[in-house]
Design a protein around this motif. Sequence first.
Motif, PDB file in Angstrom:
ATOM      1  N   LYS A 106      59.940  18.425  92.083  1.00 23.48           N
ATOM      2  CA  LYS A 106      61.223  18.574  91.390  1.00 23.48           C
ATOM      3  C   LYS A 106      61.797  17.233  90.919  1.00 23.48           C
ATOM      4  O   LYS A 106      62.518  17.185  89.953  1.00 23.48           O
ATOM      5  CB  LYS A 106      62.269  19.235  92.299  1.00 23.48           C
ATOM      6  CG  LYS A 106      61.824  20.474  93.033  1.00 23.48           C
ATOM      7  CD  LYS A 106      61.479  21.610  92.121  1.00 23.48           C
ATOM      8  CE  LYS A 106      61.135  22.868  92.866  1.00 23.48           C
ATOM      9  NZ  LYS A 106      59.814  22.970  93.413  1.00 23.48           N
ATOM     10  N   THR A 160      66.612  26.407  94.207  1.00 22.42           N
ATOM     11  CA  THR A 160      66.536  25.146  93.475  1.00 22.42           C
ATOM     12  C   THR A 160      67.474  25.303  92.296  1.00 22.42           C
ATOM     13  O   THR A 160      67.256  26.173  91.441  1.00 22.42           O
ATOM     14  CB  THR A 160      65.105  24.852  92.989  1.00 22.42           C
ATOM     15  OG1 THR A 160      64.224  24.873  94.104  1.00 22.42           O
ATOM     16  CG2 THR A 160      65.032  23.485  92.323  1.00 22.42           C
ATOM     17  N   TRP A 191      67.343  23.330  86.659  1.00 21.89           N
ATOM     18  CA  TRP A 191      66.770  24.400  87.473  1.00 21.89           C
ATOM     19  C   TRP A 191      67.847  25.394  87.885  1.00 21.89           C
ATOM     20  O   TRP A 191      68.969  24.989  88.210  1.00 21.89           O
ATOM     21  CB  TRP A 191      66.169  23.836  88.762  1.00 21.89           C
ATOM     22  CG  TRP A 191      64.869  23.137  88.604  1.00 21.89           C
ATOM     23  CD1 TRP A 191      64.665  21.868  88.125  1.00 21.89           C
ATOM     24  CD2 TRP A 191      63.578  23.633  88.951  1.00 21.89           C
ATOM     25  NE1 TRP A 191      63.331  21.564  88.153  1.00 21.89           N
ATOM     26  CE2 TRP A 191      62.646  22.626  88.667  1.00 21.89           C
ATOM     27  CE3 TRP A 191      63.137  24.837  89.489  1.00 21.89           C
ATOM     28  CZ2 TRP A 191      61.288  22.780  88.878  1.00 21.89           C
ATOM     29  CZ3 TRP A 191      61.782  24.997  89.717  1.00 21.89           C
ATOM     30  CH2 TRP A 191      60.878  23.980  89.404  1.00 21.89           C
ATOM     31  N   VAL A 234      64.379  25.550  83.759  1.00 17.07           N
ATOM     32  CA  VAL A 234      63.597  26.424  84.631  1.00 17.07           C
ATOM     33  C   VAL A 234      64.585  27.426  85.201  1.00 17.07           C
ATOM     34  O   VAL A 234      65.457  27.072  85.999  1.00 17.07           O
ATOM     35  CB  VAL A 234      62.884  25.631  85.748  1.00 17.07           C
ATOM     36  CG1 VAL A 234      62.003  26.557  86.568  1.00 17.07           C
ATOM     37  CG2 VAL A 234      62.067  24.480  85.163  1.00 17.07           C
TER      38      VAL A 234
END
Length: 116
Positions: A49, A63, A76, A98
Amino acid sequence: MALVRIDGDNLVVVNEGLDKLWSFKGSLTIPLANVRGATADPGVAADPKGIRAPGAHVPGLITAGTFHQEGEKVFWNVKNASKAVVVELADEEYARLVLQVDDPRATVALIENALT
Protein backbone atom coordinates in the motif's frame (compact mmCIF):
# COMPACT_ATOMS: atom_id res chain seq x y z
CA MET A 1 -18.31 0.86 -0.09
CA ALA A 2 -18.25 3.37 -2.92
CA LEU A 3 -21.01 4.34 -5.31
CA VAL A 4 -19.68 5.06 -8.79
CA ARG A 5 -21.65 6.96 -11.40
CA ILE A 6 -21.17 8.99 -14.55
CA ASP A 7 -22.42 12.57 -14.36
CA GLY A 8 -22.01 14.32 -17.71
CA ASP A 9 -18.29 14.30 -18.49
CA ASN A 10 -17.28 13.26 -14.97
CA LEU A 11 -16.73 10.07 -13.02
CA VAL A 12 -18.21 10.58 -9.56
CA VAL A 13 -17.28 8.38 -6.60
CA VAL A 14 -19.34 8.75 -3.42
CA ASN A 15 -18.07 7.03 -0.28
CA GLU A 16 -20.88 5.70 1.88
CA GLY A 17 -21.40 5.71 5.64
CA LEU A 18 -18.33 5.50 7.84
CA ASP A 19 -16.14 5.06 4.76
CA LYS A 20 -16.23 8.86 4.52
CA LEU A 21 -14.59 9.01 7.94
CA TRP A 22 -12.00 6.26 7.36
CA SER A 23 -10.95 7.58 3.95
CA PHE A 24 -11.16 11.30 4.82
CA LYS A 25 -13.17 11.87 1.61
CA GLY A 26 -16.90 12.05 1.05
CA SER A 27 -16.64 12.04 -2.71
CA LEU A 28 -14.30 12.40 -5.67
CA THR A 29 -15.08 13.89 -9.08
CA ILE A 30 -12.75 13.03 -11.95
CA PRO A 31 -13.12 14.28 -15.54
CA LEU A 32 -13.63 11.29 -17.85
CA ALA A 33 -10.84 12.69 -20.02
CA ASN A 34 -8.45 11.76 -17.18
CA VAL A 35 -9.76 8.21 -16.69
CA ARG A 36 -7.57 5.66 -18.50
CA GLY A 37 -9.64 2.58 -17.65
CA ALA A 38 -10.96 0.27 -14.95
CA THR A 39 -10.53 -3.37 -13.98
CA ALA A 40 -12.05 -5.68 -11.40
CA ASP A 41 -9.06 -6.83 -9.33
CA PRO A 42 -9.72 -8.84 -6.15
CA GLY A 43 -5.97 -9.51 -5.81
CA VAL A 44 -5.12 -5.83 -5.41
CA ALA A 45 -5.67 -6.02 -1.64
CA ALA A 46 -2.50 -8.10 -1.32
CA ASP A 47 -0.38 -5.42 -3.05
CA PRO A 48 1.86 -3.15 -0.98
CA LYS A 49 0.00 0.00 0.00
CA GLY A 50 2.79 2.44 0.81
CA ILE A 51 2.62 5.10 3.48
CA ARG A 52 -0.85 6.01 4.75
CA ALA A 53 -1.49 9.72 5.07
CA PRO A 54 -4.33 10.27 5.93
CA GLY A 55 -6.44 7.17 6.22
CA ALA A 56 -7.04 3.88 7.98
CA HIS A 57 -5.46 0.46 7.49
CA VAL A 58 -6.19 -2.66 9.49
CA PRO A 59 -4.92 -5.67 7.48
CA GLY A 60 -7.74 -7.98 6.47
CA LEU A 61 -10.36 -5.51 7.68
CA ILE A 62 -10.12 -2.10 5.96
CA THR A 63 -7.87 -0.04 3.72
CA ALA A 64 -9.14 3.49 3.24
CA GLY A 65 -7.67 6.88 2.46
CA THR A 66 -4.62 8.23 0.68
CA PHE A 67 -1.53 6.06 0.37
CA HIS A 68 1.83 7.26 -0.99
CA GLN A 69 4.11 4.83 -2.80
CA GLU A 70 6.99 5.40 -5.20
CA GLY A 71 6.02 9.03 -5.79
CA GLU A 72 2.37 8.26 -6.51
CA LYS A 73 -0.80 8.81 -4.53
CA VAL A 74 -3.42 6.08 -4.55
CA PHE A 75 -6.90 6.44 -3.05
CA TRP A 76 -8.21 3.29 -1.32
CA ASN A 77 -11.66 2.42 0.00
CA VAL A 78 -11.77 -1.38 0.37
CA LYS A 79 -13.07 -3.74 3.06
CA ASN A 80 -14.00 -6.73 0.90
CA ALA A 81 -11.25 -7.36 -1.67
CA SER A 82 -13.48 -9.65 -3.75
CA LYS A 83 -15.42 -6.53 -4.78
CA ALA A 84 -12.42 -4.32 -5.61
CA VAL A 85 -12.20 -2.22 -8.76
CA VAL A 86 -9.06 -0.33 -9.80
CA VAL A 87 -9.56 2.88 -11.79
CA GLU A 88 -6.42 4.13 -13.56
CA LEU A 89 -6.09 7.91 -13.87
CA ALA A 90 -3.85 10.38 -15.68
CA ASP A 91 -3.08 14.01 -14.78
CA GLU A 92 -4.96 13.79 -11.49
CA GLU A 93 -4.12 14.07 -7.79
CA TYR A 94 -4.33 10.27 -7.59
CA ALA A 95 -2.71 7.80 -9.99
CA ARG A 96 -5.33 5.16 -9.12
CA LEU A 97 -8.54 4.68 -7.22
CA VAL A 98 -8.99 1.30 -5.52
CA LEU A 99 -12.64 1.00 -4.59
CA GLN A 100 -15.00 -1.57 -3.17
CA VAL A 101 -18.23 -1.52 -5.15
CA ASP A 102 -21.41 -3.59 -5.00
CA ASP A 103 -20.99 -5.10 -8.49
CA PRO A 104 -17.42 -4.90 -9.86
CA ARG A 105 -18.29 -6.13 -13.37
CA ALA A 106 -21.12 -3.62 -13.76
CA THR A 107 -18.92 -0.78 -12.47
CA VAL A 108 -16.12 -1.64 -14.89
CA ALA A 109 -18.64 -1.82 -17.76
CA LEU A 110 -20.12 1.55 -16.75
CA ILE A 111 -16.70 3.21 -16.80
CA GLU A 112 -15.52 1.52 -20.00
CA ASN A 113 -18.76 2.42 -21.80
CA ALA A 114 -18.40 6.05 -20.74
CA LEU A 115 -14.88 6.12 -22.19
CA THR A 116 -15.94 4.91 -25.65
